[in-house]
Design an enzyme around this catalytic site. Sequence first.
Site, PDB file in Angstrom:
ATOM      1  N   CYS A 284      -0.187   3.949   2.484  1.00  0.00           N
ATOM      2  CA  CYS A 284       0.187   3.560   3.846  1.00  0.00           C
ATOM      3  C   CYS A 284       1.625   3.992   4.141  1.00  0.00           C
ATOM      4  O   CYS A 284       1.912   4.558   5.201  1.00  0.00           O
ATOM      5  CB  CYS A 284       0.064   2.045   4.036  1.00  0.00           C
ATOM      6  SG  CYS A 284      -1.596   1.397   3.777  1.00  0.00           S
TER       7      CYS A 284
ATOM      8  N   CYS B 226       0.833  -1.214   0.000  1.00  0.00           N
ATOM      9  CA  CYS B 226       0.000   0.000   0.000  1.00  0.00           C
ATOM     10  C   CYS B 226       0.869   1.266   0.000  1.00  0.00           C
ATOM     11  O   CYS B 226       1.478   1.604   1.008  1.00  0.00           O
ATOM     12  CB  CYS B 226      -0.918  -0.028   1.221  1.00  0.00           C
ATOM     13  SG  CYS B 226      -1.865   1.470   1.483  1.00  0.00           S
TER      14      CYS B 226
END
Length: 105
Positions: free
Chosen positions: A33, A30
């Site tokens: 993230c 991700c």
Amino acid sequence: MPVTKATDSDFQEFLDTHEKVVVKYYADWCGNCRLFSPKYKRLAQAEQNQNIKFLDVNAETSPAARKLANVTTLPFFAIFKDGELVDTVSASKEEAVADLINRLN
């Protein structure tokens, strides 16, 4: 306070031993993230948040912790008080996460 990595094996212990807990759910793949990590560390080190435990949980390798917060997208943030889920937000904006954390103070 530093951000602590948590897994299914120790997640409940963190909830049981800390009154206020903020969790960032992430995955290694991700990008958002990873981009949010420095902001999350800054929030964890903020003076007004020193009485809150900040956790990082890999949503892919900790399915039980993920299920406790009903994680649907990443990055995903949850706040717990006295071991109970209080609220969640799926966001990449620091202000949205700060607002979530302020609900614990």
